[in-house]
Design an enzyme around this catalytic site. Structure first.
Site, PDB file in Angstrom:
ATOM      1  N   GLY A 165      15.759 -30.919 -18.187  1.00 35.51           N
ATOM      2  CA  GLY A 165      16.326 -32.049 -17.631  1.00 35.51           C
ATOM      3  C   GLY A 165      15.174 -33.235 -17.092  1.00 35.51           C
ATOM      4  O   GLY A 165      15.760 -34.334 -16.802  1.00 35.51           O
ATOM      5  N   THR A 166      14.077 -32.869 -17.487  1.00 35.32           N
ATOM      6  CA  THR A 166      13.107 -34.126 -17.129  1.00 35.32           C
ATOM      7  C   THR A 166      12.138 -33.849 -18.255  1.00 35.32           C
ATOM      8  O   THR A 166      12.089 -32.783 -19.182  1.00 35.32           O
ATOM      9  CB  THR A 166      12.283 -33.570 -15.737  1.00 35.32           C
ATOM     10  OG1 THR A 166      11.571 -32.399 -16.005  1.00 35.32           O
ATOM     11  CG2 THR A 166      13.354 -33.524 -14.644  1.00 35.32           C
ATOM     12  N   GLY A 167      11.073 -34.894 -18.321  1.00 39.56           N
ATOM     13  CA  GLY A 167       9.849 -34.964 -19.186  1.00 39.56           C
ATOM     14  C   GLY A 167       9.774 -34.682 -20.414  1.00 39.56           C
ATOM     15  O   GLY A 167      11.105 -35.204 -20.873  1.00 39.56           O
TER      16      GLY A 167
ATOM     17  N   SER B  73      -2.964 -19.281  -2.065  1.00 36.94           N
ATOM     18  CA  SER B  73      -2.519 -18.046  -1.602  1.00 36.94           C
ATOM     19  C   SER B  73      -1.997 -17.229  -2.885  1.00 36.94           C
ATOM     20  O   SER B  73      -1.580 -17.720  -3.803  1.00 36.94           O
ATOM     21  CB  SER B  73      -1.395 -18.090  -0.546  1.00 36.94           C
ATOM     22  OG  SER B  73      -0.142 -18.836  -1.412  1.00 36.94           O
TER      23      SER B  73
ATOM     24  N   TYR C 121      -5.658 -25.626 -22.771  1.00 33.99           N
ATOM     25  CA  TYR C 121      -6.371 -24.998 -22.123  1.00 33.99           C
ATOM     26  C   TYR C 121      -5.990 -23.164 -22.077  1.00 33.99           C
ATOM     27  O   TYR C 121      -6.265 -22.384 -21.473  1.00 33.99           O
ATOM     28  CB  TYR C 121      -6.797 -25.458 -20.446  1.00 33.99           C
ATOM     29  CG  TYR C 121      -5.654 -25.608 -19.666  1.00 33.99           C
ATOM     30  CD1 TYR C 121      -4.854 -24.547 -19.281  1.00 33.99           C
ATOM     31  CD2 TYR C 121      -5.482 -26.912 -19.423  1.00 33.99           C
ATOM     32  CE1 TYR C 121      -3.809 -24.680 -18.333  1.00 33.99           C
ATOM     33  CE2 TYR C 121      -4.199 -27.134 -18.484  1.00 33.99           C
ATOM     34  CZ  TYR C 121      -3.605 -25.949 -18.141  1.00 33.99           C
ATOM     35  OH  TYR C 121      -2.471 -26.318 -17.275  1.00 33.99           O
TER      36      TYR C 121
END
Ligand code: HXC
Ligand code: NAP
Length: 296
Positions: free
Chosen positions: A24-26, A113, A155
């Site tokens: 949906g994006t990018g 965390s 990476y």
């Protein structure tokens, strides 16, 4: 001819149906647009149905292609199975999968965390293997060939500080790509990956390059353009061209490959002397003299 132009023949993907996670994006949206232009049907999936629906409407109008938005959290195997069932119901079969969905943000690792670590690994690695497993089982049971394309990063093999969960997860996806390229080749299932360098997207830029929050010197140091030997970031069509090729039958003998598309960025970072780029031409006579003098 220019690198921002579409590359493949018209109808190169006619009759194919692909699932693009995070479509949906990018970059997922850009790949989907091009797949549709080349004649494929595309199922786009992610968590936010409203975003998917907006993209589906826009791309269907723009390309005239068939694009189906399906809400699916790739971390949840039963949702992935449902997405696949909807795909098969709508289009008859799925021929290819692009594992593109991801989560990422910059942070010193000691500030994370356990849940922050999990959330990234679950989206990127678990999500990719959930989708791969669901589609692979289906293809194998139906004796049907399939194509998998995993979107990793450079990476994935170097590792990178400050995005450690993403680096671990992408390294896992890289291992998945290469392992299944061999194991599932006998079923006619190919697995390849693309390792993009920086391609501007809202999702990546807001989480990885928050310029306004960084001291100017730091912002300059991590600015992708200053790090990339070709001195520009990637254009979405360049990546879409490569993805369409790897998803098409033109790449039928390409299996287990990871194609880097980063303008030379990671090698520049790795090369011991790449930093000498900043030395002005007029200084080299003086440097040469010093070096020759020492060597003599
Ligand atoms: C430290 C953070 C944090 C941050 C979230 N957390 N952001 N910890 N620093 N900046 C912690 C939270 O406190 C929480 O842990 C845990 O992570 C989960 O956070 P939620 O917000 O509850 O998770 P969720 O709503 O599921 O959102 C997931 C997300 C979010 C990954 C955090 O950013 C997202 O939805 N991202 C999707 C899109 C995306 O990331 N796109 C970029 C891909 S770019 P606790 O313990 O506090 O509950 C990419 C490119 C790489 O991969 C290469 C570029 C060159
Ligand atoms: P993006 O627009 O933020 O895309 C990430 C997508 O993943 C979003 O559409 C998001 O949609 C989806 N997603 C996140 N969590 C999900 C979940 N649990 N289930 C299903 N979908 C989920 O970022 P992008 O830059 O285009 O990144 C696309 C891919 O390229 C990623 O794999 C990224 O690692 C890779 N990449 C990008 C760059 C770059 O420079 N842009 C560089 C190297 C690699 P929802 O929020 O709706 O779920």
């Amino acid at each position: 001819m220019h690198y921002t132009q579409p590359m493949l023949k018209e109808n190169a993907l006619q009759g194919k149906t692909f699932i693009v996670t995070g479509g949906g994006t990018g970059l997922g949206k850009s790949m989907t647009r091009y797949f549709l232009q080349l004649g494929a049907n595309v199922v786009i999936s992610s968590r936010k149905l409203d975003v998917l629906e907006g993209t589906a409407k826009e791309l269907a109008e723009e390309t005239g292609g068939k694009v189906l938005p399906v809400a699916c959290d790739v971390r949840n195997y039963s949702e992935v199975e449902k997405m696949l069932a909807t795909t098969v119901e709508t289009f008859g079969s799925a021929d290819g999968l692009v594992n593109n969905a991801a989560g990422n943000f910059i942070s010193p690792t000691e500030r994370l965390s356990p849940k922050a670590f999990d959330v990234i690994v679950d989206i990127v690695l678990r999500g990719s293997y959930n989708c791969t497993l669901a589609l692979g089982k289906d293809w194998i049971a139906k004796k049907q060939p399939g194509t998998i394309l995993n979107i990793v990063t450079t990476y994935a093999w170097t590792g990178s500080g400050y995005v450690v969960p993403s680096a671990c997860a992408k390294a896992g996806v890289l291992a998945l790509t290469r392992s299944l390229a061999v194991e599932w080749a006998k079923y006619g299932i190919r697995s390849n990956a693309i390792a993009p360098g920086p391609f501007p997207t809202e999702g990546a830029w807001q989480r990885l390059f928050p310029k306004e929050a960084l001291p100017p010197a730091v912002a300059q140091k991590i600015d992708p353009i200053s790090r990339i030997p070709l001195k520009r970031t990637g254009e979405h069509q360049e990546l879409a061209n490569l993805a369409a090729y790897l998803m098409s039958d033109f790449s039928a003998f390409v299996n287990g490959e990871v194609v880097t598309i980063d303008g030379g960025e990671w090698l520049a970072g790795a090369g011991e002397f790449s930093g000498l780029d900043v030395v002005p031409d007029e200084m080299w006579n003086q440097i040469e003299k010093a070096v020759r003098g020492k060597a003599g």
